[in-house]
Design a protein around this motif. Structure first.
Motif, PDB file in Angstrom:
ATOM      1  N   CYS A 232      27.591  42.739  18.802  1.00  0.00           N
ATOM      2  CA  CYS A 232      26.482  41.813  18.549  1.00  0.00           C
ATOM      3  C   CYS A 232      26.978  40.488  17.979  1.00  0.00           C
ATOM      4  CB  CYS A 232      25.474  42.464  17.596  1.00  0.00           C
ATOM      5  SG  CYS A 232      24.593  43.878  18.304  1.00  0.00           S
ATOM      6  N   MET A 233      27.973  40.568  17.088  1.00  0.00           N
ATOM      7  CA  MET A 233      28.531  39.345  16.519  1.00  0.00           C
ATOM      8  C   MET A 233      29.183  38.477  17.595  1.00  0.00           C
ATOM      9  SD  MET A 233      30.214  40.910  13.036  1.00  0.00           S
ATOM     10  CE  MET A 233      31.218  39.436  12.811  1.00  0.00           C
ATOM     11  N   MET A 234      29.976  39.104  18.466  1.00  0.00           N
ATOM     12  CA  MET A 234      30.638  38.334  19.523  1.00  0.00           C
ATOM     13  C   MET A 234      29.631  37.759  20.505  1.00  0.00           C
ATOM     14  SD  MET A 234      33.941  40.792  20.257  1.00  0.00           S
ATOM     15  CE  MET A 234      34.556  39.682  21.518  1.00  0.00           C
ATOM     16  N   MET A 235      28.604  38.546  20.849  1.00  0.00           N
ATOM     17  CA  MET A 235      27.586  38.064  21.765  1.00  0.00           C
ATOM     18  C   MET A 235      26.816  36.901  21.156  1.00  0.00           C
ATOM     19  SD  MET A 235      24.521  40.184  23.604  1.00  0.00           S
ATOM     20  CE  MET A 235      25.732  41.354  24.231  1.00  0.00           C
ATOM     21  N   LEU A 236      26.470  37.010  19.880  1.00  0.00           N
ATOM     22  CA  LEU A 236      25.757  35.934  19.210  1.00  0.00           C
ATOM     23  C   LEU A 236      26.624  34.678  19.111  1.00  0.00           C
ATOM     24  CD1 LEU A 236      23.296  34.907  17.658  1.00  0.00           C
ATOM     25  CD2 LEU A 236      24.285  35.889  15.567  1.00  0.00           C
ATOM     26  N   CYS A 237      27.908  34.875  18.841  1.00  0.00           N
ATOM     27  CA  CYS A 237      28.825  33.727  18.758  1.00  0.00           C
ATOM     28  C   CYS A 237      28.924  33.022  20.109  1.00  0.00           C
ATOM     29  CB  CYS A 237      30.190  34.204  18.282  1.00  0.00           C
ATOM     30  SG  CYS A 237      31.449  32.897  18.202  1.00  0.00           S
TER      31      CYS A 237
END
Length: 272
Positions: A232-237
């Protein structure tokens, strides 16, 4: 080269100078090989003018070749940056061309002043005055007029060549400045994109910071919680960085709104 020309003699003021010593054999050969009835002063004058313009042509060719070599190196499309040393050399060549242009301009002005004065040209017939004791008729000065006009044309052509070289240097400097501005814009855009990526990673890292706190939740027991949170963090970034880039590109490519032109009102409509 400075000299005093008489009807039957020549006095060179800088006779010990290297260029004068090299010119003396050519001058003697020119005088002895002259088979027509040209006066001595005209033969010497034409020989000195020929020598002067020959040296000027050599100097112009040297300056032009040196300037073209520097411009060829500076305008090489494979170079990413511009060497300051080459720019300094180009500046020196530009100054040398300006000085050369001033010298040729003074020569042109001198020849023009003499050609504009028929009395001065008539006074240059020294042999005629020595033989007859009378000055030359101002209407019979075709010989000296042809000599001076020929070298005046050479001076004008030389000034045209110098101006062409100077224009080429100015245009090349403009191209170099445009390339430098383009490279600077690329670096600024790359720096801005990296800053956007760091900002996006920082914002998405807040999720990890929240999970890294000493708070109890049921997600600690789930073996997939770490991977889901990281994904989720990578996708949001990635989404945030892509959105920021789209905003940047749209603002750079956005054209200003067209200006609305108000049609002029005629005097007849205003009267009504």
């Amino acid at each position: 080269m400075k000299a005093i020309i008489n009807s039957d003699s020549l006095v060179l003021l800088d006779s010990n100078h290297r260029s004068v010593k090299e010119f003396l054999p050519e001058l003697k050969l020119k005088i002895t090989s002259c088979k027509d009835d040209s006066p001595f002063e005209f033969v010497v004058l034409e020989a000195m003018l020929m020598e002067m313009f020959s040296s000027l042509d050599d100097r112009l060719a040297e300056l032009g070749q040196a300037a073209e070599d520097v411009l060829h190196r500076l305008l090489d499309p494979q170079l990413f940056s511009v060497d300051r040393g080459e720019l300094h050399i180009l500046l020196q060549h530009s100054k040398s061309l300006s000085e050369f242009h001033s010298i040729v301009k003074d020569i042109e002005a001198t020849l023009t002043d003499v050609l504009d004065s028929e009395e001065d040209m008539a006074d240059m017939y020294l042999t005629h005055f020595a033989d007859t004791g009378e000055y030359r008729d101002e209407e019979d000065i075709e010989d000296i007029n042809n000599i001076l006009e020929a070298y005046l044309m050479q001076a004008e052509n030389m000034m045209s060549e110098v101006q062409t070289l100077r224009d080429s240097i100015d245009q090349s400097e403009s191209i170099i400045l445009i390339n430098l501005d383009s490279q600077r814009n690329v670096m600024m855009r790359l720096s801005l994109q990296l800053e956007m990526g760091v900002f996006s990673a920082t914002i998405s890292g807040l999720i990890g910071m929240a999970f890294g706190m000493n708070l109890d939740s049921s997600l600690e027991e789930n073996p997939y919680a770490f991977w889901v949170t990281t994904g989720c963090m990578m996708m949001l970034c990635g989404l945030l960085w892509k959105r920021l880039l789209s905003i940047l590109f749209s603002s750079l490519t956005r054209s200003p709104p067209p200006r609305r032109l108000t049609p002029p009102t005629s005097s007849r409509s205003r009267g009504r």
